[in-house]
Write a protein that holds these residues in place. Structure first.
Motif, PDB file in Angstrom:
ATOM      1  N   TRP A   1       0.836  -1.197   0.000  1.00  0.00           N
ATOM      2  CA  TRP A   1       0.000   0.000   0.000  1.00  0.00           C
ATOM      3  C   TRP A   1       0.868   1.243   0.000  1.00  0.00           C
ATOM      4  N   PHE A   2       1.914   1.266   0.811  1.00  0.00           N
ATOM      5  CA  PHE A   2       2.814   2.419   0.858  1.00  0.00           C
ATOM      6  C   PHE A   2       3.504   2.635  -0.486  1.00  0.00           C
TER       7      PHE A   2
ATOM      8  N   LYS B   1      -0.890  13.293  -3.525  1.00  0.00           N
ATOM      9  CA  LYS B   1      -0.177  12.926  -2.298  1.00  0.00           C
ATOM     10  C   LYS B   1      -0.099  14.135  -1.367  1.00  0.00           C
ATOM     11  N   ASN B   2      -0.245  13.872  -0.086  1.00  0.00           N
ATOM     12  CA  ASN B   2       0.044  14.915   0.891  1.00  0.00           C
ATOM     13  C   ASN B   2       0.853  14.290   2.020  1.00  0.00           C
ATOM     14  N   TRP B   3       1.537  15.118   2.755  1.00  0.00           N
ATOM     15  CA  TRP B   3       2.473  14.609   3.753  1.00  0.00           C
ATOM     16  C   TRP B   3       1.766  13.922   4.915  1.00  0.00           C
ATOM     17  N   LYS B   4       0.525  14.344   5.228  1.00  0.00           N
ATOM     18  CA  LYS B   4      -0.202  13.725   6.333  1.00  0.00           C
ATOM     19  C   LYS B   4      -0.532  12.264   6.028  1.00  0.00           C
ATOM     20  N   MET B   5      -0.956  11.997   4.819  1.00  0.00           N
ATOM     21  CA  MET B   5      -1.296  10.625   4.445  1.00  0.00           C
ATOM     22  C   MET B   5      -0.047   9.755   4.384  1.00  0.00           C
ATOM     23  N   VAL B   6       1.049  10.316   3.874  1.00  0.00           N
ATOM     24  CA  VAL B   6       2.304   9.559   3.820  1.00  0.00           C
ATOM     25  C   VAL B   6       2.779   9.214   5.228  1.00  0.00           C
ATOM     26  N   VAL B   7       2.703  10.169   6.154  1.00  0.00           N
ATOM     27  CA  VAL B   7       3.111   9.911   7.532  1.00  0.00           C
ATOM     28  C   VAL B   7       2.203   8.867   8.169  1.00  0.00           C
ATOM     29  N   LEU B   8       0.912   8.942   7.909  1.00  0.00           N
ATOM     30  CA  LEU B   8      -0.028   7.955   8.446  1.00  0.00           C
ATOM     31  C   LEU B   8       0.272   6.557   7.920  1.00  0.00           C
TER      32      LEU B   8
ATOM     33  N   GLU C   1       3.984   5.815  -5.408  1.00  0.00           N
ATOM     34  CA  GLU C   1       4.252   5.787  -6.844  1.00  0.00           C
ATOM     35  C   GLU C   1       3.070   6.247  -7.699  1.00  0.00           C
ATOM     36  N   MET C   2       1.844   5.914  -7.305  1.00  0.00           N
ATOM     37  CA  MET C   2       0.704   6.097  -8.197  1.00  0.00           C
ATOM     38  C   MET C   2      -0.225   7.262  -7.850  1.00  0.00           C
ATOM     39  N   SER C   3      -0.218   7.713  -6.625  1.00  0.00           N
ATOM     40  CA  SER C   3      -1.201   8.709  -6.217  1.00  0.00           C
ATOM     41  C   SER C   3      -0.930  10.056  -6.877  1.00  0.00           C
ATOM     42  N   GLN C   4      -1.998  10.647  -7.382  1.00  0.00           N
ATOM     43  CA  GLN C   4      -1.892  11.959  -8.015  1.00  0.00           C
ATOM     44  C   GLN C   4      -1.971  13.083  -6.980  1.00  0.00           C
TER      45      GLN C   4
END
Length: 74
Positions: A32-33, A43-50, A38-41
């Motif tokens: 999922w990470f 992206k934000n830093w909060k979702m990446v950190v989560l 790679e694919m998300s159009q």
């Protein structure tokens, strides 16, 4: 009444079941990470950190279960 030592909740078949479940969850969370980065159009830093936090927690719990299965942790 006879005294028997407490063996813990995760013994035998339950421990094997939990190791398999968390192995699958670990692979899915890492995938999922990778796919999100790679694919998300949008992206934000909060979702990446989560996602990184969830991956770390699931992987750490998986390592704990493997060590418990090998009788390293009592």
């Amino acid at each position: 009444m006879a005294y028997t030592a407490y063996n813990g909740l995760l013994t035998g078949g339950w421990l094997t079941f939990m190791v398999v479940i968390f192995s699958i969850l670990t692979v899915i969370s890492i995938l999922w990470f990778i796919l999100y980065v790679e694919m998300s159009q949008r992206k934000n830093w909060k979702m990446v950190v989560l996602i990184v936090f969830i991956c770390a927690v699931i992987t750490a719990f998986e390592i704990q279960l493997i060590l418990l299965k090998m009788n390293v942790i009592f």
